[in-house]
Motif scaffolding. Structure first.
Motif, mmCIF file in Angstrom:
data_model
loop_
_atom_site.group_PDB
_atom_site.id
_atom_site.type_symbol
_atom_site.label_atom_id
_atom_site.label_comp_id
_atom_site.label_asym_id
_atom_site.label_seq_id
_atom_site.Cartn_x
_atom_site.Cartn_y
_atom_site.Cartn_z
ATOM 1 N N LEU A 231 -47.871 9.142 8.846
ATOM 2 C CA LEU A 231 -48.815 9.878 7.999
ATOM 3 C C LEU A 231 -49.438 11.071 8.711
ATOM 4 C CD1 LEU A 231 -50.563 6.963 6.107
ATOM 5 C CD2 LEU A 231 -49.108 8.751 5.125
ATOM 6 N N LEU A 232 -49.308 11.122 10.021
ATOM 7 C CA LEU A 232 -49.805 12.306 10.738
ATOM 8 C C LEU A 232 -49.035 13.557 10.343
ATOM 9 C CD1 LEU A 232 -50.423 10.864 14.303
ATOM 10 C CD2 LEU A 232 -52.133 11.617 12.641
ATOM 11 N N GLY A 233 -47.813 13.371 9.880
ATOM 12 C CA GLY A 233 -47.010 14.484 9.382
ATOM 13 C C GLY A 233 -46.898 15.608 10.382
ATOM 14 N N PRO A 234 -47.349 16.815 10.000
ATOM 15 C CA PRO A 234 -47.199 17.972 10.885
ATOM 16 C C PRO A 234 -47.972 17.835 12.203
ATOM 17 C CG PRO A 234 -48.154 18.608 8.770
ATOM 18 C CD PRO A 234 -47.926 17.152 8.724
ATOM 19 N N ASP A 235 -48.936 16.931 12.254
ATOM 20 C CA ASP A 235 -49.735 16.729 13.466
ATOM 21 C C ASP A 235 -49.177 15.630 14.364
ATOM 22 O OD1 ASP A 235 -51.550 18.674 12.600
ATOM 23 O OD2 ASP A 235 -52.652 17.194 11.409
ATOM 24 N N LEU A 236 -47.990 15.129 14.058
ATOM 25 C CA LEU A 236 -47.400 14.019 14.807
ATOM 26 C C LEU A 236 -47.227 14.366 16.281
ATOM 27 C CD1 LEU A 236 -46.122 11.186 14.740
ATOM 28 C CD2 LEU A 236 -43.959 12.279 14.176
ATOM 29 N N GLY A 237 -46.659 15.497 16.572
ATOM 30 C CA GLY A 237 -46.464 15.919 17.955
ATOM 31 C C GLY A 237 -45.294 15.223 18.635
ATOM 32 N N GLU A 238 -44.980 15.692 19.820
ATOM 33 C CA GLU A 238 -43.835 15.165 20.562
ATOM 34 C C GLU A 238 -44.037 13.713 20.998
ATOM 35 O OE1 GLU A 238 -42.901 17.760 23.777
ATOM 36 O OE2 GLU A 238 -42.478 19.460 22.470
ATOM 37 N N ASP A 239 -45.271 13.353 21.357
ATOM 38 C CA ASP A 239 -45.533 11.979 21.804
ATOM 39 C C ASP A 239 -45.371 10.991 20.645
ATOM 40 O OD1 ASP A 239 -46.036 12.840 24.369
ATOM 41 O OD2 ASP A 239 -48.200 13.005 24.053
ATOM 42 N N GLY A 240 -45.873 11.340 19.483
ATOM 43 C CA GLY A 240 -45.710 10.483 18.310
ATOM 44 C C GLY A 240 -44.260 10.388 17.894
ATOM 45 N N GLU A 241 -43.551 11.499 17.973
ATOM 46 C CA GLU A 241 -42.118 11.487 17.663
ATOM 47 C C GLU A 241 -41.381 10.582 18.632
ATOM 48 O OE1 GLU A 241 -38.268 14.494 17.559
ATOM 49 O OE2 GLU A 241 -40.269 15.364 17.631
ATOM 50 N N ALA A 242 -41.768 10.615 19.901
ATOM 51 C CA ALA A 242 -41.116 9.778 20.907
ATOM 52 C C ALA A 242 -41.319 8.292 20.600
ATOM 53 C CB ALA A 242 -41.658 10.104 22.295
ATOM 54 N N VAL A 243 -42.507 7.924 20.119
ATOM 55 C CA VAL A 243 -42.758 6.521 19.774
ATOM 56 C C VAL A 243 -41.860 6.111 18.613
ATOM 57 C CG1 VAL A 243 -44.458 4.906 18.835
ATOM 58 C CG2 VAL A 243 -45.117 6.488 20.644
ATOM 59 N N LEU A 244 -41.797 6.924 17.563
ATOM 60 C CA LEU A 244 -40.953 6.586 16.410
ATOM 61 C C LEU A 244 -39.477 6.588 16.790
ATOM 62 C CD1 LEU A 244 -42.793 8.475 13.532
ATOM 63 C CD2 LEU A 244 -42.758 6.020 13.997
ATOM 64 N N ARG A 245 -39.081 7.501 17.655
ATOM 65 C CA ARG A 245 -37.688 7.526 18.123
ATOM 66 C C ARG A 245 -37.367 6.292 18.963
ATOM 67 N NH1 ARG A 245 -34.585 11.651 17.216
ATOM 68 N NH2 ARG A 245 -35.484 13.655 16.660
ATOM 69 N N ARG A 246 -38.337 5.767 19.644
ATOM 70 C CA ARG A 246 -38.127 4.559 20.449
ATOM 71 C C ARG A 246 -37.921 3.345 19.541
ATOM 72 N NH1 ARG A 246 -42.432 2.068 24.762
ATOM 73 N NH2 ARG A 246 -41.122 0.343 25.441
ATOM 74 N N VAL A 247 -38.640 3.310 18.433
ATOM 75 C CA VAL A 247 -38.537 2.182 17.507
ATOM 76 C C VAL A 247 -37.235 2.241 16.712
ATOM 77 C CG1 VAL A 247 -39.575 1.104 15.477
ATOM 78 C CG2 VAL A 247 -41.033 1.930 17.331
ATOM 79 N N ALA A 248 -36.830 3.426 16.271
ATOM 80 C CA ALA A 248 -35.700 3.566 15.338
ATOM 81 C C ALA A 248 -34.396 2.915 15.802
ATOM 82 C CB ALA A 248 -35.488 5.040 14.993
ATOM 83 N N PRO A 249 -33.889 3.174 16.997
ATOM 84 C CA PRO A 249 -32.601 2.571 17.352
ATOM 85 C C PRO A 249 -32.691 1.096 17.749
ATOM 86 C CG PRO A 249 -33.345 3.962 19.138
ATOM 87 C CD PRO A 249 -34.335 4.128 18.018
ATOM 88 N N ASP A 250 -33.840 0.675 18.281
ATOM 89 C CA ASP A 250 -33.944 -0.668 18.824
ATOM 90 C C ASP A 250 -34.555 -1.679 17.861
ATOM 91 O OD1 ASP A 250 -32.810 0.041 21.283
ATOM 92 O OD2 ASP A 250 -34.701 0.937 21.889
ATOM 93 N N ALA A 251 -35.289 -1.211 16.866
ATOM 94 C CA ALA A 251 -35.881 -2.102 15.868
ATOM 95 C C ALA A 251 -35.908 -1.375 14.521
ATOM 96 C CB ALA A 251 -37.285 -2.507 16.294
ATOM 97 N N PRO A 252 -34.728 -1.073 13.967
ATOM 98 C CA PRO A 252 -34.684 -0.235 12.766
ATOM 99 C C PRO A 252 -35.446 -0.791 11.578
ATOM 100 C CG PRO A 252 -32.495 -1.087 13.276
ATOM 101 C CD PRO A 252 -33.398 -1.471 14.401
ATOM 102 N N ALA A 253 -35.558 -2.091 11.450
ATOM 103 C CA ALA A 253 -36.284 -2.655 10.314
ATOM 104 C C ALA A 253 -37.759 -2.286 10.356
ATOM 105 C CB ALA A 253 -36.133 -4.170 10.293
ATOM 106 N N TRP A 254 -38.280 -2.028 11.532
ATOM 107 C CA TRP A 254 -39.695 -1.711 11.667
ATOM 108 C C TRP A 254 -40.009 -0.250 11.365
ATOM 109 C CZ3 TRP A 254 -42.523 -5.745 11.401
ATOM 110 C CH2 TRP A 254 -42.045 -6.958 11.883
#
Length: 153
Positions: free
Chosen positions: A76-99
């Motif tokens: 929900l941060l949308g445009p304010d997500l930033g690189e650190d927030g993107e890194a967290v979501l990128r960490r979750v996506a391949p290893d726990a895609p259901a989450w």
């Protein structure tokens, strides 16, 4: 939120390092007995499938990072997500895609992520829906994840 995710990651890594040190301190015969036991359990519950071995190679993630609310709030941060927030979501996506579901299927989260960076929502959506572990040989193994509707668990 990002500080909480980073702290959770550090705590999780510390616990894994302590567990690895405890396993390394075991006498060789106990370590071998534990390895045989774990292998037996893996074969008993997972079978001897290459597909399942690939799935088991996924890294484990701290619960704080895969928490539904945390993932949704980051999205929900949308445009304010930033690189650190993107890194967290990128960490979750391949290893726990259901989450990643709250970020992809949420009411406003998809729109917010689409405003963040071009293609990022598509990458998360692909991780959420496309199952590369399936080889198409079994019943209902068509490469699409079967996720529950949110709140139905």
């Amino acid at each position: 939120m990002l500080a909480a995710c980073a702290a959770a990651g550090r705590r999780f890594n510390d616990k894994q390092a302590a567990a690895a040190a405890a396993r390394a301190a075991l006498p060789p015969e106990e370590a071998e007995a534990e390895r045989r036991y774990l292998e037996k359990q893996r074969l008993l519950f997972m079978g001897d499938s290459r597909r399942r071995e690939r799935r088991s190679r996924r890294r484990q993630l701290p619960r704080e990072i895969t928490d539904e609310l945390m993932v949704e709030l980051l999205a929900l941060l949308g445009p304010d997500l930033g690189e650190d927030g993107e890194a967290v979501l990128r960490r979750v996506a391949p290893d726990a895609p259901a989450w990643v579901g709250p970020a992809v299927d949420g009411v406003l989260t998809g729109r917010a992520l689409a405003m963040y960076r071009r293609g990022f929502l598509a990458e998360l959506t692909e991780a959420y829906y496309i199952n590369e572990d399936e080889d198409g040989t079994g019943f209902h193994e068509d490469g699409i994840w079967r996720h529950c509707a949110q709140g139905s668990e």
